[in-house]
Design an enzyme around this catalytic site. Structure first.
Site, PDB file in Angstrom:
ATOM      1  N   LYS A 174      25.851  80.132  41.792  1.00 29.19           N
ATOM      2  CA  LYS A 174      26.497  80.668  40.575  1.00 29.19           C
ATOM      3  C   LYS A 174      25.350  81.041  39.648  1.00 29.19           C
ATOM      4  O   LYS A 174      24.672  80.193  39.088  1.00 29.19           O
ATOM      5  CB  LYS A 174      27.393  79.599  39.936  1.00 29.19           C
ATOM      6  CG  LYS A 174      28.524  80.143  39.079  1.00 29.19           C
ATOM      7  CD  LYS A 174      28.118  80.939  37.865  1.00 29.19           C
ATOM      8  CE  LYS A 174      27.879  80.075  36.647  1.00 29.19           C
ATOM      9  NZ  LYS A 174      27.267  80.859  35.532  1.00 29.19           N
ATOM     10  N   GLU A 249      18.401  69.125  36.972  1.00 33.38           N
ATOM     11  CA  GLU A 249      17.146  69.512  36.318  1.00 33.38           C
ATOM     12  C   GLU A 249      17.504  69.927  34.905  1.00 33.38           C
ATOM     13  O   GLU A 249      18.054  71.010  34.686  1.00 33.38           O
ATOM     14  CB  GLU A 249      16.509  70.695  37.056  1.00 33.38           C
ATOM     15  CG  GLU A 249      16.063  70.376  38.468  1.00 33.38           C
ATOM     16  CD  GLU A 249      14.814  69.521  38.502  1.00 33.38           C
ATOM     17  OE1 GLU A 249      14.268  69.174  37.433  1.00 33.38           O
ATOM     18  OE2 GLU A 249      14.376  69.182  39.615  1.00 33.38           O
ATOM     19  N   CYS A 283      12.072  74.950  30.137  1.00 33.76           N
ATOM     20  CA  CYS A 283      12.407  73.524  30.142  1.00 33.76           C
ATOM     21  C   CYS A 283      11.168  72.670  29.958  1.00 33.76           C
ATOM     22  O   CYS A 283      11.197  71.647  29.308  1.00 33.76           O
ATOM     23  CB  CYS A 283      13.099  73.163  31.439  1.00 33.76           C
ATOM     24  SG  CYS A 283      12.137  73.609  32.880  1.00 33.76           S
ATOM     25  N   GLU A 382      15.649  69.592  21.813  1.00 33.58           N
ATOM     26  CA  GLU A 382      15.044  70.815  22.333  1.00 33.58           C
ATOM     27  C   GLU A 382      15.340  71.961  21.353  1.00 33.58           C
ATOM     28  O   GLU A 382      16.496  72.174  20.998  1.00 33.58           O
ATOM     29  CB  GLU A 382      15.721  71.113  23.677  1.00 33.58           C
ATOM     30  CG  GLU A 382      14.802  71.538  24.753  1.00 33.58           C
ATOM     31  CD  GLU A 382      15.536  71.804  26.066  1.00 33.58           C
ATOM     32  OE1 GLU A 382      16.774  71.828  26.112  1.00 33.58           O
ATOM     33  OE2 GLU A 382      14.831  72.001  27.057  1.00 33.58           O
TER      34      GLU A 382
HETATM   35  P1  NAD Z   1      23.414  75.828  30.376  1.00 32.83           P
HETATM   36  O1  NAD Z   1      23.584  74.385  30.639  1.00 32.83           O
HETATM   37  O2  NAD Z   1      24.137  76.423  29.245  1.00 32.83           O
HETATM   38  O3  NAD Z   1      23.824  76.695  31.641  1.00 32.83           O
HETATM   39  C1  NAD Z   1      23.212  76.544  32.896  1.00 32.83           C
HETATM   40  C2  NAD Z   1      24.150  77.055  33.953  1.00 32.83           C
HETATM   41  O4  NAD Z   1      25.305  76.217  33.970  1.00 32.83           O
HETATM   42  C3  NAD Z   1      24.677  78.486  33.732  1.00 32.83           C
HETATM   43  O5  NAD Z   1      24.818  79.127  34.980  1.00 32.83           O
HETATM   44  C4  NAD Z   1      26.051  78.235  33.125  1.00 32.83           C
HETATM   45  O6  NAD Z   1      26.950  79.293  33.376  1.00 32.83           O
HETATM   46  C5  NAD Z   1      26.488  76.992  33.865  1.00 32.83           C
HETATM   47  N1  NAD Z   1      27.494  76.182  33.171  1.00 32.83           N
HETATM   48  C6  NAD Z   1      27.789  76.127  31.847  1.00 32.83           C
HETATM   49  N2  NAD Z   1      28.811  75.276  31.626  1.00 32.83           N
HETATM   50  C7  NAD Z   1      29.168  74.770  32.833  1.00 32.83           C
HETATM   51  C8  NAD Z   1      30.139  73.813  33.250  1.00 32.83           C
HETATM   52  N3  NAD Z   1      30.959  73.217  32.394  1.00 32.83           N
HETATM   53  N4  NAD Z   1      30.202  73.511  34.562  1.00 32.83           N
HETATM   54  C9  NAD Z   1      29.354  74.079  35.457  1.00 32.83           C
HETATM   55  N5  NAD Z   1      28.437  75.006  35.117  1.00 32.83           N
HETATM   56  C10 NAD Z   1      28.327  75.338  33.821  1.00 32.83           C
HETATM   57  O7  NAD Z   1      21.843  76.040  30.244  1.00 32.83           O
HETATM   58  P2  NAD Z   1      21.071  77.383  29.862  1.00 32.83           P
HETATM   59  O8  NAD Z   1      21.281  77.608  28.405  1.00 32.83           O
HETATM   60  O9  NAD Z   1      21.406  78.479  30.827  1.00 32.83           O
HETATM   61  O10 NAD Z   1      19.555  76.970  30.159  1.00 32.83           O
HETATM   62  C11 NAD Z   1      18.767  76.356  29.216  1.00 32.83           C
HETATM   63  C12 NAD Z   1      18.662  74.878  29.496  1.00 32.83           C
HETATM   64  O11 NAD Z   1      18.255  74.672  30.834  1.00 32.83           O
HETATM   65  C13 NAD Z   1      17.629  74.195  28.655  1.00 32.83           C
HETATM   66  O12 NAD Z   1      18.100  72.952  28.235  1.00 32.83           O
HETATM   67  C14 NAD Z   1      16.460  74.020  29.608  1.00 32.83           C
HETATM   68  O13 NAD Z   1      15.595  72.978  29.272  1.00 32.83           O
HETATM   69  C15 NAD Z   1      17.159  73.778  30.893  1.00 32.83           C
HETATM   70  N6  NAD Z   1      16.305  74.114  32.035  1.00 32.83           N
HETATM   71  C16 NAD Z   1      15.820  73.110  32.825  1.00 32.83           C
HETATM   72  C17 NAD Z   1      14.975  73.407  33.897  1.00 32.83           C
HETATM   73  C18 NAD Z   1      14.438  72.336  34.802  1.00 32.83           C
HETATM   74  O14 NAD Z   1      14.048  72.650  35.920  1.00 32.83           O
HETATM   75  N7  NAD Z   1      14.400  71.071  34.400  1.00 32.83           N
HETATM   76  C19 NAD Z   1      14.621  74.729  34.144  1.00 32.83           C
HETATM   77  C20 NAD Z   1      15.133  75.725  33.320  1.00 32.83           C
HETATM   78  C21 NAD Z   1      15.986  75.389  32.270  1.00 32.83           C
END
Ligand code: NAD
Length: 480
Positions: A174, A249, A283, A382
């Site tokens: 997804k 992650e 992240c 963050e």
């Molecule tokens: P997000 O949590 O908003 O979304 C991530 C993904 O999850 C998207 O595909 C989104 O559509 C999906 N999603 C949202 N709600 C959901 C639900 N209820 N059930 C299942 N899937 C759902 O995060 P973002 O804003 O896209 O990314 C930024 C965040 O990601 C930051 O907190 C960053 O630190 C973290 N991040 C972590 C890593 C790592 O490897 N540790 C890498 C990149 C980003």
């Protein structure tokens, strides 16, 4: 402007509800594509296709080294389209072009690394007694779900999908609704390889719809989620309700700990690059500077000077800092900066920037915040922008306390020439990765990556990730 479809069971399909989501170029606010707004039914079709493919002979019979060759072929395709993919990633995420190239190169390396690993994940034999052969095999878990964030889409899809396919699983991705472009191109590469239908599936859509449906689907056998903490918790809970493991992650509030005896030029560069990369929307961004009190003034002055000389502009022009992803993210950062104005001092930045001919992009000056409380929201949460918060420590114990003072534990940088200081801290800091006198060496494809505390659990990257996608089976044979 492009119109994309989802890829389910070896076919390009629209969503069952025919609704779409606009994809916006963050550098100028223009619409660049539309993607299907995937539904629960779409996810159900993709998962069932993946389940059926997992059990069919035409995937089971693919030899381990042949799975590796599939991954090498994907790596070759990514490499052959390097320029196109880098431009697409820069257009879609807004990141400076040279950083997008680094992402494409990392994606190639993930497919090569796991392609090479495909026929090397060995089992074990265990001594029991004469007449008993006991062996352990690592079997694929089955259908693996991969939920991707918007900030490093190509890299993050590549790292988990490559490991899952190397070990013989089937996949449902997804992609991130904001940045699906390179994921789409990667899907086209999989389509060109004509894998058995259902081995690789890609659904698009919103998180609360398609994402939630995927995480909670009862036929999924493992969920890899990369994203924010709160979403990660709900994904983990959904998986747990089906007694399915997840790799989470999540975010970070990573410190760079700078001692007065450091190599100043490399520490300076390390601290700056780690917070401006992808405009701080990373992240593992080094968002907290912990600097030895006696060295603060000299070091922070140098940072401010460098921040003031950084260039800002659209990703494709490859300036130092690109735009923030969208208005929602931008407003969040600006709210945090308003808080900083009330609670501390802004040493530089804090202001939006208008870029000529790109007025609809959300640009900002890189920002340094000083004088805030260690327990404040600014110190703990963050911010996800090019915003560095500064704290000082008097001695190594205070540095340690500060480093461990947030709920996160993803990455830590330690800058000192004193080997005792460096190793002592490395052994005491709760952080999935620690870098001494560097930050993010070598791109990290081979190194296990993941969090302590709320930065998540499980490890991606490196050999360790192969165990996410396998389950151990012990077989005891009595013979005479
Ligand atoms: P997000 O949590 O908003 O979304 C991530 C993904 O999850 C998207 O595909 C989104 O559509 C999906 N999603 C949202 N709600 C959901 C639900 N209820 N059930 C299942 N899937 C759902 O995060 P973002 O804003 O896209 O990314 C930024 C965040 O990601 C930051 O907190 C960053 O630190 C973290 N991040 C972590 C890593 C790592 O490897 N540790 C890498 C990149 C980003």
């Amino acid at each position: 402007m492009e119109t994309f479809y989802m890829y389910i069971n070896g076919k390009w399909v629209q969503s069952t509800n025919t609704n779409v989501i606009d994809v916006i170029n963050p550098s100028n606010g223009e619409k660049i594509a539309i993607i299907p707004r995937g539904t629960q039914e779409d996810v159900d079709s993709a998962v069932k296709a993946a389940k059926s493919a997992f059990h069919k002979e035409d995937w089971r019979k693919v030899k381990a080294f042949e799975r590796g060759e599939i991954l090498f072929a994907i790596a070759d395709k990514i490499k052959a389209h390097r320029d196109e993919l880098a431009e697409l990633e820069s257009l879609d995420v807004g990141k400076p072009l040279s950083q997008a190239y680094a992402d494409v190169d990392a994606a190639v390396r993930y497919f090569r690394f796991y392609g090479g690993a495909a026929d090397k994940l060995m089992g074990d034999t265990i001594p029991i007694e004469d007449g008993v052969l006991d062996y352990v095999v690592h079997e694929p878990v089955g259908v693996t779900a991969h939920i991707i964030p918007w900030n490093y889409p190509l890299q993050i899809i590549s790292r988990s999908v490559a490991a899952a396919l190397a070990t013989g699983n089937t996949v449902v991705v997804k992609s991130a609704e904001d940045t699906p472009m390179t994921a789409m191109r990667l899907t086209e590469f999989f389509d060109e390889l004509r894998l058995p239908a259902g081995v690789f599936n890609h659904v698009t859509g919103y998180g609360h719809e398609a994402g939630a449906a995927l995480a909670s689907h009862p036929l999924i056998n493992h969920v890899t989620f990369t994203g924010s903490v709160n979403t990660g918790i709900s994904v983990g809970e959904a998986a747990m309700a089906n007694v399915v493991p997840s790799t989470l992650e999540l975010g970070g509030k990573s410190p760079n700990i700078v001692f007065a005896d450091c190599d100043v030029e490399s520490a300076l560069e390390g601290v700056i690059q780690s917070i401006i990369q992808n405009a701080g929307q990373t992240c593992s961004a080094g968002s907290r500077l912990l600097v030895e009190e006696s060295f603060k003034q000299v070091f922070v002055e140098r940072i401010v000077k460098r921040f003031n000389s950084l260039t800002i502009g659209p990703g494709i022009q490859d300036k130092d800092i690109g735009p923030i992803l969208n208005e929602k993210q931008f407003r969040h950062i600006m709210r945090m900066i308003e808080l900083a104005k009330e609670e501390g001092d802004i040493l530089t930045g804090g202001n939006p920037v208008t870029v000529k001919d790109y007025e609809r992009g959300f640009y900002m000056h890189p920002t340094v915040i000083d004088g805030i409380d260690r327990d404040s929201r600014l110190a703990q949460e963050e911010i996800f922008g090019p915003v560095l918060t500064v704290f000082t420590f008097k001695d190594i114990e205070e540095a340690l306390e500060l480093a461990n003072s947030t709920d996160y534990g993803l990455v830590t940088g330690i800058w000192t020439k004193n080997i005792n200081t460096a190793h002592y801290l490395a052994s005491r800091i709760d952080s999935g990765q620690i870098f001494i006198n560097n930050y993010g060496a070598g791109g990290g494809v081979q190194m296990p990556f993941g969090g302590y505390k709320k930065s998540g659990f499980g490890r991606e990257k490196g050999w360790a990730a192969l165990y996410n996608y396998t389950v151990m089976k012990n077989v005891a044979v009595k013979y005479s």
